[in-house]
Design a protein around this motif. Structure first.
Motif, PDB file in Angstrom:
ATOM      1  N   LEU A  58       0.810  -1.212   0.000  1.00  0.00           N
ATOM      2  CA  LEU A  58       0.000   0.000   0.000  1.00  0.00           C
ATOM      3  C   LEU A  58       0.850   1.272   0.000  1.00  0.00           C
ATOM      4  CD1 LEU A  58      -2.836   1.241   0.116  1.00  0.00           C
ATOM      5  CD2 LEU A  58      -2.778   0.989   2.610  1.00  0.00           C
ATOM      6  N   CYS A  92      -4.057   0.361  -5.513  1.00  0.00           N
ATOM      7  CA  CYS A  92      -4.887   0.043  -4.339  1.00  0.00           C
ATOM      8  C   CYS A  92      -6.090   0.972  -4.244  1.00  0.00           C
ATOM      9  CB  CYS A  92      -4.042   0.125  -3.065  1.00  0.00           C
ATOM     10  SG  CYS A  92      -2.759  -1.145  -2.954  1.00  0.00           S
ATOM     11  N   LEU A 167      -9.361   1.870   3.255  1.00  0.00           N
ATOM     12  CA  LEU A 167      -8.026   1.387   2.928  1.00  0.00           C
ATOM     13  C   LEU A 167      -7.192   1.327   4.191  1.00  0.00           C
ATOM     14  CD1 LEU A 167      -7.218   3.388  -0.329  1.00  0.00           C
ATOM     15  CD2 LEU A 167      -7.080   0.902  -0.108  1.00  0.00           C
ATOM     16  N   GLY A 193      -1.689  -3.923   1.157  1.00  0.00           N
ATOM     17  CA  GLY A 193      -2.929  -3.152   1.118  1.00  0.00           C
ATOM     18  C   GLY A 193      -4.156  -3.987   1.403  1.00  0.00           C
TER      19      GLY A 193
END
Length: 534
Positions: A58, A92, A167, A193
Motif C-alpha cells: 500500500l 490500491c 483502505l 494493502g
C-alpha cells in the motif's frame, strides 16, 4: 483446543431457520424438567479484510507474494526505519473505488488517512495507517442469495447494508515456536494493502453471513481487486454477534476474529448465537469479548475481553495528504495530469458483469431454473465449463445442466475435488451428450459410460461404448423377444397391470433394461410392454 469455560451446548432443534430464529432445549437444573425458552434472534454484522490484488504494498514498493521466504519482501518503510515516508499505491486506490462501485457505495471524492495506535510485535511502527474519520467509500449495499427451503432448492435473496470500505495496512505475522519457547516475526505481509468492508448488523444467522461473504468473494474475484483465497489469508472475516428477543434492545455483542472460510463463518456464528442464548437462558451474562473459532472442536474460545476499551489514540496521518478522486476527466483540476489520478468514470467503464447479472442472464438465455444458475455462478469455473459444453453439444441446456450439476459436480463433491481436478473435460462431456442425443446409447448407459470416463479419462467415449457393449440394440425382433420373455416370466405382474395398476409396468421395464444392460430405448420398451399387457 476445547475451551475450559465452554458450555455443553445442546443440539439445535431444527437448527437455525433461514429467518435466523433459534430455539434450544435443555433440562432445568432445579426441577430436572425440559423447557423451551422464548425464541431469540441472532444479530450479525461483519468486518471483512480483503487483501488487494496489487504488485506492491500500500505504501511501499515491496512485492506481494504468498509463501515467499520470511522477511524477503520488506522495504525500509515496512520495517519502520527512521526517515522513511509512505508513498500511496494508486492501484490500491483504484481497486477500492471499483469495489465500492460494485457494492453500490458512494465514493467520497475526498478521504483521509489516520493513525491507529496499538502495539503488535509484527507491526514495527506501533500504529496502523487506516481511514477512521473519512473512508474512501460509504453507504452501499450487497444483495446475496442462498439455497433454502426444506429441500434446499429455493433461492432466498436478501440485502445487507455496507457501512464503509476503508483502505488500510496489513500487519506482519507472528510465528510461535512452542518447542523453543520463542516467537519469530515475518514482515512480508506488513504493509500489504487491505480493503476493510464493514457490513451492518442486518444478518440473523451463520447461513446468511456465509452467503454474504461468498457473494462478496465472487464480486472481488470478478473485479480482480482481490483473489479472495481464504486459505492464504486473502479474505479474513471478523463477525460481531449478539442475540436478543424481538422488541427488546440489542444484546451485548462478542467479536469472533479471523475466520478463514465461508463454511467456518456459518459454523462459528451459529455456535456463538447458541452459546449466548444458553448463557442468557441460565441467568448468565454475555461478556463483551473477542473470541476465536476452533475448527476442530467447532466452538468459539475466548481470547481477550473488551471491558477496558483500548484507546487507539486515532490521529490524522501527518505524512499523507487528503486523498482525492475525480468524477470525470473534465473535473480534474488544471495543471494535473489526468493519467496520474483516479477517475471514477474510467473505472465505471471497465466494470465487468457481476455475479447477480450473470445469474439472470443464465436464466434468460438458457431457460435454467434460478437455483441452477445460482450453483453455476457460485462454483468457481462451473459456469465457463457449462457454456463450453453448450457450445459443443446438440443437447438442450436443461439437459446439459442436469449432467453438469448432478453427475459432474456430484462426483467432484463425493471425491473432494475442485473443478480444475476433474478427469472429465468439457469436450469429453459434450462428446458423451452428442452420442446420447444421436440415439446410439440410452440415458442409463450414458451414466455408466460417465463413471467409466471418470476412472479412465484417457479413453474416448466411443471406445468405452464399444468396450462395454452399450450401444442401443437396433434389431426390433430381438427387443420383441426379450420383452416377450419378461412378460411370460412375470404372470402375476401382468395380471395386476391388466387390473388397472399401470405403475407395475415400470417394474417390467426395469427388468428389460437390466437384461439388456440399458441398451434399449425406454420409450420403445414401454410401448411394446403396453401392447403385450393390454
Amino acid at each position: 483446543m476445547t475451551p475450559k469455560t465452554a458450555l455443553p451446548l445442546t443440539k439445535l432443534r431444527g437448527a437455525a431457520t433461514h429467518r435466523g430464529v433459534y430455539t434450544s432445549e435443555h433440562s432445568s437444573h432445579l426441577k430436572g424438567e425440559t423447557y423451551y425458552p422464548p425464541q431469540m434472534v441472532g444479530v450479525v454484522g461483519l468486518e471483512i479484510h480483503a487483501q488487494i490484488h496489487a504488485a506492491s504494498k500500500l505504501f511501499s514498493s515491496s512485492g506481494v507474494r504468498f509463501s515467499a521466504p520470511p522477511n524477503s519482501l520488506v522495504a525500509c518503510f515496512d520495517a519502520s526505519l527512521p526517515g522513511t515516508l509512505p508513498v500511496l499505491n494508486r492501484r490500491c486506490v483504484e481497486a477500492s473505488v471499483m469495489t465500492g462501485l460494485a457494492l453500490n457505495c458512494t465514493i467520497n471524492r475526498k478521504s483521509l488517512f489516520d493513525r491507529k495506535h496499538y502495539f503488535y510485535a509484527d507491526m514495527p511502527a506501533g500504529y496502523q495507517i487506516t481511514q477512521q474519520r473519512l473512508p474512501i467509500a460509504v453507504n452501499g449495499s450487497l444483495t446475496y442469495s442462498y439455497l433454502g427451503g426444506r429441500k434446499r432448492n429455493q433461492v432466498v435473496t436478501k440485502n445487507v447494508r455496507i457501512k464503509q470500505i476503508q483502505l488500510e495496512q496489513d500487519s506482519g505475522k507472528s510465528l510461535h515456536d512452542d518447542h523453543r519457547n520463542q516467537t519469530l516475526i515475518d514482515l512480508n505481509r506488513a504493509g500489504v494493502g487491505l480493503m476493510e468492508v464493514v457490513m451492518e448488523a442486518d444478518m440473523e444467522c451463520g447461513e446468511e453471513a456465509a452467503a454474504a461473504v461468498r457473494e462478496l468473494q465472487l464480486i472481488l474475484q470478478t473485479l480482480g481487486t482481490c483473489y479472495g483465497n481464504m486459505a492464504e489469508g486473502q479474505l479474513r472475516v471478523d463477525a460481531n454477534v449478539s442475540v436478543h428477543r424481538p422488541g427488546e434492545p440489542l444484546g451485548v455483542r462478542t467479536e469472533v476474529k479471523n475466520i478463514n472460510s465461508a463454511r467456518y463463518v456459518a459454523k462459528a456464528i451459529d455456535y456463538e448465537i447458541q452459546r449466548q442464548m444458553e448463557v442468557l437462558d441460565t441467568g448468565g451474562t454475555i461478556l463483551n469479548e473477542t473470541r476465536a473459532f476452533d475448527s476442530k472442536s467447532g466452538a468459539t474460545v475466548p481470547m481477550r475481553d473488551k471491558e477496558g476499551l483500548q484507546d487507539y489514540r486515532f490521529m490524522p496521518e501527518p505524512n499523507l495528504p487528503p486523498l482525492f478522486v475525480y468524477e470525470s476527466v473534465a473535473s480534474v483540476p488544471a495543471g494535473v495530469d489526468p493519467t496520474q489520478v483516479v477517475v471514477i468514470d474510467r473505472l465505471k467503464a471497465i466494470l465487468p458483469e457481476l455475479p447477480g447479472v450473470k445469474r439472470a442472464q443464465l436464466v434468460e438465455e438458457y431457460g435454467l431454473l434460478p437455483e441452477h444458475s445460482f450453483t453455476l455462478v457460485n462454483e468457481v469455473g462451473l459456469m465457463d465449463y457449462f457454456e463450453r459444453v453448450i457450445q459443443k453439444t446438440k443437447a438442450e441446456p436443461r439437459k446439459v445442466i442436469g449432467w453438469v450439476i448432478k453427475e459432474l459436480l456430484g462426483n467432484l463433491n463425493q471425491n473432494g475435488l475442485r473443478l480444475t481436478q476433474s478427469p472429465i473435460s468439457s469436450e469429453a462431456l459434450a462428446e458423451l451428450l452428442n452420442i446420447l442425443e444421436s440415439g446410439h446409447i440410452s440415458t442409463s448407459a450414458a451414466k455408466v459410460v460417465f463413471q467409466e470416463m471418470w476412472k479412465l479419462p484417457e479413453k474416448s467415449v466411443k471406445q468405452l461404448v464399444a468396450e462395454l457393449d452399450l450401444e442401443l440394440i437396433s434389431d426390433q425382433e430381438q427387443i420383441l423377444q426379450i420383452c416377450r420373455r419378461v412378460v411370460d416370466a412375470h404372470p402375476e405382474e401382468v395380471r395386476v397391470i391388466r387390473a388397472g395398476n399401470k405403475k407395475v409396468l415400470n417394474k417390467l421395464m426395469g427388468i428389460v433394461q437390466k437384461e439388456t444392460k440399458g441398451r434399449t430405448d425406454p420409450l420403445q420398451v414401454r410401448r411394446i410392454l403396453e401392447e403385450m399387457t393390454s
